[in-house]
Design an enzyme around this catalytic site. Structure first.
Site, PDB file in Angstrom:
ATOM      1  N   GLY A   1      46.433  41.275  32.913  1.00  0.00           N
ATOM      2  CA  GLY A   1      45.610  40.828  31.791  1.00  0.00           C
ATOM      3  C   GLY A   1      45.875  39.334  31.631  1.00  0.00           C
ATOM      4  O   GLY A   1      47.045  38.902  31.618  1.00  0.00           O
ATOM      5  N   ALA A   2      44.789  38.551  31.522  1.00  0.00           N
ATOM      6  CA  ALA A   2      44.911  37.092  31.613  1.00  0.00           C
ATOM      7  C   ALA A   2      45.964  36.469  30.678  1.00  0.00           C
ATOM      8  O   ALA A   2      46.860  35.754  31.139  1.00  0.00           O
ATOM      9  CB  ALA A   2      43.534  36.462  31.417  1.00  0.00           C
TER      10      ALA A   2
ATOM     11  N   ARG B   1      48.698  35.072  41.399  1.00  0.00           N
ATOM     12  CA  ARG B   1      47.330  35.627  41.320  1.00  0.00           C
ATOM     13  C   ARG B   1      46.363  34.445  41.137  1.00  0.00           C
ATOM     14  O   ARG B   1      46.692  33.485  40.433  1.00  0.00           O
ATOM     15  CB  ARG B   1      47.172  36.612  40.137  1.00  0.00           C
ATOM     16  CG  ARG B   1      47.917  37.925  40.363  1.00  0.00           C
ATOM     17  CD  ARG B   1      47.532  38.978  39.333  1.00  0.00           C
ATOM     18  NE  ARG B   1      46.265  39.616  39.633  1.00  0.00           N
ATOM     19  CZ  ARG B   1      45.673  40.503  38.824  1.00  0.00           C
ATOM     20  NH1 ARG B   1      46.216  40.801  37.653  1.00  0.00           N
ATOM     21  NH2 ARG B   1      44.538  41.069  39.165  1.00  0.00           N
TER      22      ARG B   1
ATOM     23  N   ASN C   1      35.594  38.670  35.070  1.00  0.00           N
ATOM     24  CA  ASN C   1      36.410  39.739  34.480  1.00  0.00           C
ATOM     25  C   ASN C   1      36.545  40.836  35.530  1.00  0.00           C
ATOM     26  O   ASN C   1      35.984  40.734  36.640  1.00  0.00           O
ATOM     27  CB  ASN C   1      35.773  40.254  33.181  1.00  0.00           C
ATOM     28  CG  ASN C   1      36.719  41.167  32.395  1.00  0.00           C
ATOM     29  OD1 ASN C   1      37.874  40.825  32.167  1.00  0.00           O
ATOM     30  ND2 ASN C   1      36.254  42.339  32.013  1.00  0.00           N
TER      31      ASN C   1
ATOM     32  N   GLN D   1      42.746  50.717  35.009  1.00  0.00           N
ATOM     33  CA  GLN D   1      43.302  50.112  33.779  1.00  0.00           C
ATOM     34  C   GLN D   1      42.654  50.716  32.533  1.00  0.00           C
ATOM     35  O   GLN D   1      43.280  50.775  31.469  1.00  0.00           O
ATOM     36  CB  GLN D   1      43.087  48.594  33.781  1.00  0.00           C
ATOM     37  CG  GLN D   1      43.945  47.834  34.782  1.00  0.00           C
ATOM     38  CD  GLN D   1      43.251  47.635  36.105  1.00  0.00           C
ATOM     39  OE1 GLN D   1      42.444  48.463  36.527  1.00  0.00           O
ATOM     40  NE2 GLN D   1      43.553  46.557  36.793  1.00  0.00           N
TER      41      GLN D   1
ATOM     42  N   ASP E   1      38.792  36.739  32.430  1.00  0.00           N
ATOM     43  CA  ASP E   1      39.876  36.089  33.180  1.00  0.00           C
ATOM     44  C   ASP E   1      39.641  34.597  33.363  1.00  0.00           C
ATOM     45  O   ASP E   1      40.579  33.821  33.500  1.00  0.00           O
ATOM     46  CB  ASP E   1      40.071  36.760  34.533  1.00  0.00           C
ATOM     47  CG  ASP E   1      40.768  38.092  34.346  1.00  0.00           C
ATOM     48  OD1 ASP E   1      40.080  39.081  34.044  1.00  0.00           O
ATOM     49  OD2 ASP E   1      42.004  38.116  34.422  1.00  0.00           O
TER      50      ASP E   1
END
Ligand code: MRU
Length: 359
Positions: free
Chosen positions: A53-54, A96, A261, A210, A251
């Protein structure tokens, strides 16, 4: 179960970082602790989505810098100390590629280090522990600010959702994806806390689930009515009139409002458009990347084919099959009714409005 903390730090700059291992949820609740100096373990936790999660990735990376410099806290050679610090920051930046919050948080850490260094150069003093304490303060500030930001997003987001609405969400943009409370899910939490009744439909979110593992779990923990659907059921629930709004996280959002996203978000946006359902993105200012003009410039993470062929330990595809596994997609701004930020709702989504709201 007592309220789990997604990420927390215990002690001073020599202390320990803890995170919930999100790959084990909802079956097992376990915290990972990061032994002193082991920045490789933080990198691995981000890369393998133990923390994801960002905003949470940004917070984890900021604390990761504090972990990474622990082996040089007695290093009295200033050049060696700062070389190590920059090496740690560059290393974590490779964990990432898509969520811009990672780079935003690491930039903040680097800026703090540089300003402390400048001051020390002027006074011709160097205290590694002082730099480390300042970096830990910054990581804690990033963490604390996110709590406030999520609540503001929740308040603005809840206003957009009619009482009694069915709302679809994709992936997990909840407390687990942030300091706590979430972005998209914050709107649901705030609405529920202020007496609004919503019914949430959670896409399971293939391939890593998720939505099923994390969003369904979080909403259930909060007592919010939630129905889990497979991703390919979204069109049907919309056609049956069960959905009055869609809210997802992000994101990375470019200057024109295009939004990266979790993979599958773009399909949901197209379906919402087709069914005349407003599609909202909830994200903090730190998720905007105004250096990029449009969505096609966003780097999209490609992940292992095994996530598709051998999800959760079971082989579900023939040996040697060709697989395409992008972790994110980009929803064009034209399909987004509004972007819910801590500073207010950006609507219609235009570059001008984005710059106006973000200041
Ligand atoms: O691969 P993930 O689980 O890190 O992807 C997460 C998402 O796509 C979220 O929707 C996004 O990061 C927003 S979290 C507030």
């Amino acid at each position: 179960m007592s309220k789990p903390e997604t990420i927390h730090w215990e002690g001073d700059a020599n202390g320990t970082l803890f995170m919930i291992d999100q790959t084990l949820l909802p079956v097992e609740f376990r915290e990972i602790d990061f032994s002193k100096g082991c920045v490789e373990k933080v990198w691995e936790a981000i890369h393998s989505l133990r923390v994801r999660g960002a905003p949470a990735i940004g917070i984890a990376a900021a604390y990761g810098v504090c972990i990474g410099i622990q082996p040089v806290l007695n290093e009295m050679d200033e050049d060696k100390f700062f070389a190590k610090l920059n090496e740690v920051i560059d290393y974590l930046a490779g964990s990432r590629p898509t969520a811009v919050n990672l780079f935003w948080a690491l930039d903040r850490m680097r800026d703090v280090a540089n300003s402390v260094k400048q001051l020390m150069d002027v006074t011709q003093t160097f205290h590694p522990m002082e730099v480390a304490n300042r970096l830990l303060m910054e990581a804690r500030a990033i963490h604390e600010e996110d709590r406030e930001i999520c609540r503001a997003i929740g308040r603005f987001g809840a206003e957009l959702l009619p009482d009694g609405a069915g709302v679809l969400t994709h992936c997990n943009a909840g407390g687990l994806a942030t300091a706590d409370y979430g972005t998209a899910l914050a709107a649901f939490f705030w609405a529920a806390e202020h007496g609004k009744k919503l019914h949430i439909y959670a896409d399971e979110t293939r391939p890593l689930l998720q939505g099923a593992r994390l969003t369904a779990w979080e909403l259930k923990e909060h007592g919010i009515p939630v129905t889990l659907i497979c991703d390919n059921m979204a069109a049907q629930v919309m056609r049956e009139g069960k959905i009055q709004a869609v809210v997802v996280g992000a994101d990375r959002i470019t200057a024109n409002g295009d939004t990266a996203n979790k993979i599958g978000t773009y399909s949901v946006a197209c379906l919402a458009h087709l069914h005349n359902i407003p599609f909202y993105v909830a994200a903090p200012k730190s998720t905007f990347d105004l250096t990029l003009a449009a969505g096609e410039q966003i780097p999209i993470e490609q992940r292992s084919p095994l996530e598709v062929t051998h999800g959760f330990g079971k082989q579900t595809a023939p040996d040697g099959i060709d697989v395409f596994n992008p972790a994110f997609d980009v929803t064009p701004a034209k399909y987004i009714a509004g972007i819910i930020t801590e500073l207010g709702v950006i609507s219609p989504v235009t570059e001008e409005n984005i710059r106006k709201v973000l200041g």
